[in-house]
Design an enzyme around this catalytic site. Structure first.
Site, PDB file in Angstrom:
ATOM      1  N   PHE A 169       0.816  -1.218   0.000  1.00 40.76           N
ATOM      2  CA  PHE A 169       0.000   0.000   0.000  1.00 40.76           C
ATOM      3  C   PHE A 169       0.850   1.268   0.000  1.00 40.76           C
ATOM      4  O   PHE A 169       0.332   2.355   0.202  1.00 40.76           O
ATOM      5  CB  PHE A 169      -0.934   0.009   1.215  1.00 40.76           C
ATOM      6  CG  PHE A 169      -1.971  -1.090   1.192  1.00 40.76           C
ATOM      7  CD1 PHE A 169      -3.073  -0.996   0.349  1.00 40.76           C
ATOM      8  CD2 PHE A 169      -1.841  -2.211   1.993  1.00 40.76           C
ATOM      9  CE1 PHE A 169      -4.034  -1.994   0.314  1.00 40.76           C
ATOM     10  CE2 PHE A 169      -2.801  -3.225   1.966  1.00 40.76           C
ATOM     11  CZ  PHE A 169      -3.900  -3.115   1.119  1.00 40.76           C
ATOM     12  N   LEU A 170       2.156   1.135  -0.173  1.00 41.04           N
ATOM     13  CA  LEU A 170       3.004   2.331  -0.063  1.00 41.04           C
ATOM     14  C   LEU A 170       2.705   3.315  -1.184  1.00 41.04           C
ATOM     15  O   LEU A 170       2.308   2.935  -2.286  1.00 41.04           O
ATOM     16  CB  LEU A 170       4.491   1.960  -0.085  1.00 41.04           C
ATOM     17  CG  LEU A 170       5.127   1.376  -1.335  1.00 41.04           C
ATOM     18  CD1 LEU A 170       5.506   2.436  -2.346  1.00 41.04           C
ATOM     19  CD2 LEU A 170       6.383   0.614  -0.942  1.00 41.04           C
ATOM     20  N   ASN A 231      -7.322   1.297  -3.825  1.00 40.98           N
ATOM     21  CA  ASN A 231      -6.915   2.269  -4.840  1.00 40.98           C
ATOM     22  C   ASN A 231      -8.119   2.879  -5.552  1.00 40.98           C
ATOM     23  O   ASN A 231      -8.112   4.073  -5.877  1.00 40.98           O
ATOM     24  CB  ASN A 231      -5.950   1.630  -5.845  1.00 40.98           C
ATOM     25  CG  ASN A 231      -4.525   1.646  -5.320  1.00 40.98           C
ATOM     26  OD1 ASN A 231      -4.234   2.332  -4.335  1.00 40.98           O
ATOM     27  ND2 ASN A 231      -3.639   0.900  -5.935  1.00 40.98           N
ATOM     28  N   CYS A 283      -0.527   3.294 -10.415  1.00 37.38           N
ATOM     29  CA  CYS A 283      -1.530   2.362  -9.883  1.00 37.38           C
ATOM     30  C   CYS A 283      -2.979   2.711 -10.164  1.00 37.38           C
ATOM     31  O   CYS A 283      -3.756   1.840 -10.553  1.00 37.38           O
ATOM     32  CB  CYS A 283      -1.370   2.251  -8.365  1.00 37.38           C
ATOM     33  SG  CYS A 283       0.082   1.312  -7.929  1.00 37.38           S
TER      34      CYS A 283
HETATM   35  C1  UDX Z   1      -1.126   5.126  -4.655  1.00 38.61           C
HETATM   36  C2  UDX Z   1      -1.739   4.732  -3.311  1.00 38.61           C
HETATM   37  O1  UDX Z   1      -1.811   5.889  -2.464  1.00 38.61           O
HETATM   38  C3  UDX Z   1      -0.937   3.639  -2.653  1.00 38.61           C
HETATM   39  O2  UDX Z   1      -1.547   3.218  -1.442  1.00 38.61           O
HETATM   40  C4  UDX Z   1      -0.819   2.474  -3.610  1.00 38.61           C
HETATM   41  O3  UDX Z   1      -0.015   1.452  -3.044  1.00 38.61           O
HETATM   42  C5  UDX Z   1      -0.241   2.919  -4.937  1.00 38.61           C
HETATM   43  O4  UDX Z   1      -1.027   3.981  -5.483  1.00 38.61           O
HETATM   44  P1  UDX Z   1       0.905   6.644  -5.444  1.00 38.61           P
HETATM   45  O5  UDX Z   1       0.432   6.379  -6.837  1.00 38.61           O
HETATM   46  O6  UDX Z   1       2.348   6.493  -5.147  1.00 38.61           O
HETATM   47  O7  UDX Z   1       0.145   5.691  -4.409  1.00 38.61           O
HETATM   48  O8  UDX Z   1       0.539   8.163  -5.081  1.00 38.61           O
HETATM   49  P2  UDX Z   1      -0.628   8.935  -4.303  1.00 38.61           P
HETATM   50  O9  UDX Z   1      -0.012   9.750  -3.254  1.00 38.61           O
HETATM   51  O10 UDX Z   1      -1.711   8.059  -3.899  1.00 38.61           O
HETATM   52  O11 UDX Z   1      -1.131   9.950  -5.430  1.00 38.61           O
HETATM   53  C6  UDX Z   1      -1.742   9.497  -6.633  1.00 38.61           C
HETATM   54  C7  UDX Z   1      -2.123  10.665  -7.504  1.00 38.61           C
HETATM   55  O12 UDX Z   1      -3.237  11.387  -6.960  1.00 38.61           O
HETATM   56  C8  UDX Z   1      -1.033  11.710  -7.681  1.00 38.61           C
HETATM   57  O13 UDX Z   1      -1.020  12.146  -9.027  1.00 38.61           O
HETATM   58  C9  UDX Z   1      -1.436  12.818  -6.736  1.00 38.61           C
HETATM   59  O14 UDX Z   1      -0.898  14.049  -7.093  1.00 38.61           O
HETATM   60  C10 UDX Z   1      -2.935  12.773  -6.889  1.00 38.61           C
HETATM   61  N1  UDX Z   1      -3.657  13.341  -5.737  1.00 38.61           N
HETATM   62  C11 UDX Z   1      -3.509  12.789  -4.501  1.00 38.61           C
HETATM   63  C12 UDX Z   1      -4.523  14.418  -5.919  1.00 38.61           C
HETATM   64  O15 UDX Z   1      -4.685  14.912  -7.035  1.00 38.61           O
HETATM   65  N2  UDX Z   1      -5.204  14.909  -4.833  1.00 38.61           N
HETATM   66  C13 UDX Z   1      -5.075  14.387  -3.589  1.00 38.61           C
HETATM   67  O16 UDX Z   1      -5.728  14.872  -2.667  1.00 38.61           O
HETATM   68  C14 UDX Z   1      -4.194  13.286  -3.416  1.00 38.61           C
END
Ligand code: UDX
Length: 469
Positions: A169-170, A231, A283
């Site tokens: 889940f990281l 996700n 993801c």
């Molecule tokens: C995600 C999940 O959080 C993680 O638990 C899983 O294992 C893998 O997918 P990640 O893709 O590394 O992790 O990034 P995350 O921080 O979740 O952000 C995903 C996207 O959403 C980014 O483009 C981020 O900028 C965007 N985002 C996030 C927003 O636009 N608004 C938010 O409030 C949060």
């Protein structure tokens, strides 16, 4: 234990990870750090990547990772491209190979491409000389652990394999903290005596640093589906707040005020409510499309449509951003110079997979704008992402140089450094009227307006010097 199992007597257990990407590399670094009694080896078919893991410049940028790798590499953490020897030696094998969305044949654009994953299963089977626990670490469609089990047991030899699911889940940028202090660790197994015993071994591994109550166990299918669901829910939150941002822009409401007000409801919670130009990352889109494919496969078209709309709103948000730029800048972007502040899919990573900046850059080039891309970590990836695009694209690391002579700045990534730049100086160097389209609602809009910029945030009233605003 079979006598052919080559074991390093200095260590209690040999742990192998097949796949040295973000997840494999970071997870193994933390396991090795927390469990000095285990030997941890990461293998990958890509020897360049392994060479990078063994060098001073790691193949992934992740805050805190360099320090860990440097302190334990060669002690109980190793990187190698000899996959067969790694398999022979291992007691526990994590499989963390990539499962991109299929680009061909049945399910193209939706289903997961399982070819690397299946080859890995066969390789484990063929190289193994002793019983092993195999742990499925990737995001895979449900029932993959079962398929893996079938491949592993389809031989005449009597080696026993237990297959567990242990989704990761990281999040990138916070990987080390997420691994060190996880909200939960989820382990799925078969409910057989051997499955439960294997699961207990993995629980024991995590117990080295994770409090007991945060380690949860379940059946294998629920575990796999939990990862997709997590996700999908996270992405859905972003599409929900982004959908509201469109309404805010039409009605002069402020999406931050709304996020704050609803976030104080404990049932909703305040995290993951930042409106943006769209979500990216390796993801979210992949997992949702996978979920959509599964639902359609089982004839659940209404459920599939529901989840698919999360991706549709994300595409809509990017297109809306472009349309807003076009409309605001007098309905033509031809030969306008537009500077993209950031290209990574989020801050604190050099990763650009599915970054909204890719689509924005491509659309701007389609509109025949000249684009200048700046990013502290992601410029090399940006060059690869846009290699096939014909148009005027420049890559400049220094944001001041990048913005010079531009008509507009479009903020794509919420890098902290963009909040502390000297915007007075930037304004002076730009073509007038100067525009800022803040795709992350990162900057101080009022101050920018006072400097002279026309400012267009996401989901908030605009700050425009034009009379007909
Ligand atoms: C995600 C999940 O959080 C993680 O638990 C899983 O294992 C893998 O997918 P990640 O893709 O590394 O992790 O990034 P995350 O921080 O979740 O952000 C995903 C996207 O959403 C980014 O483009 C981020 O900028 C965007 N985002 C996030 C927003 O636009 N608004 C938010 O409030 C949060």
């Amino acid at each position: 234990m079979n006598s052919e199992n080559v074991k390093d007597s200095n260590f209690e257990k040999n742990i192998l990870c097949i796949g040295g990407g973000y997840v494999g590399g970071s997870t193994m670094a933390v396991i090795a750090q927390k469990c000095p009694q285990y030997k941890v080896t990461v293998v990958d078919i890509n020897s360049d990547r392994i060479n990078q893991w063994n060098s001073d410049t790691l193949p992934v940028y992740e805050p805190g990772l360099d320090d860990i790798v440097q302190s334990i590499r060669g002690r109980n953490l190793f990187f190698s491209d000899d996959i067969d020897s790694g398999i022979k030696e291992a007691d526990i094998i994590f499989v963390s190979v990539n499962t991109p969305t299929k680009t061909f044949g049945a399910g193209a654009g939706m289903a997961a491409d399982l070819q690397y994953w299946e080859k890995t299963a066969r390789q484990i089977r063929d190289a193994s000389k002793s019983p092993k626990i195999i742990i499925d670490k990737g995001t895979l469609p449900v029932k993959t652990a079962l398929a893996m089990e079938r491949i592993l047991t389809a031989t005449n030899n009597d080696i026993h394999f237990d297959v567990l699911s242990n989704p990761e889940f990281l999040a990138e940028g916070t990987a080390i903290n997420d691994l060190t202090n996880p909200d939960r660790v989820l382990i799925g197994s078969r409910e057989t005596p051997s499955g439960i015993k294997a699961r207990e071994e993995l629980v024991a591994l995590y117990r080295n640093w994770v409090p007991e109550e945060r380690i949860i166990t379940s059946d294998i299918w629920s575990t796999e589906l939990s990862k997709l669901t997590a996700n999908a829910f996270l992405a859905q939150r972003i599409s929900s707040i982004n959908a509201m941002s469109a309404l805010c822009e039409k009605t002069d409401a402020n999406i931050n005020e709304i996020a704050h007000a609803i976030g104080m409801d404990n049932r909703i919670g305040s995290k993951f409510l930042n409106a943006s130009v769209g979500f990216g990352g390796s993801c979210f889109k992949k997992d949702i499309l996978n979920l959509v494919y599964l639902c359609r496969y089982y004839g659940l078209d209404d459920v599939a449509d529901y989840w698919e709309s999360v991706v549709r709103i994300n595409d809509y948000q990017k297109e809306r951003f472009i349309f807003n730029m076009l409309h605001t800048m007098f309905n033509t972007l031809v030969d306008k110079r537009i500077c993209l502040f950031g290209f990574a899919f989020k801050a604190n990573t050099g990763d650009t997979r599915e970054s909204p900046a890719i689509d924005i850059a491509k659309r701007l080039v389609e509109e025949r704008a000249e684009i200048i891309i700046t990013d502290p970590k992601a410029l090399e990836n940006a060059k690869i992402d846009l290699a096939d695009i014909e148009g005027k694209i420049h890559y400049i690391e220094d944001p001041y140089e990048a913005a010079k002579g531009c008509d507009a700045i479009a903020v794509m990534t919420e890098w902290e450094m963009y909040t502390t730049l000297d915007y007075e100086k930037i304004y002076q160097s730009m073509s007038k009227p100067a525009f800022i389209f803040d795709g992350r609602d990162l900057l101080d809009h009022k101050r920018l307006f006072e400097i002279g910029f026309n400012v267009y945030p996401i989901g908030k009233p605009r700050f425009s010097h034009f009379k007909d605003k």
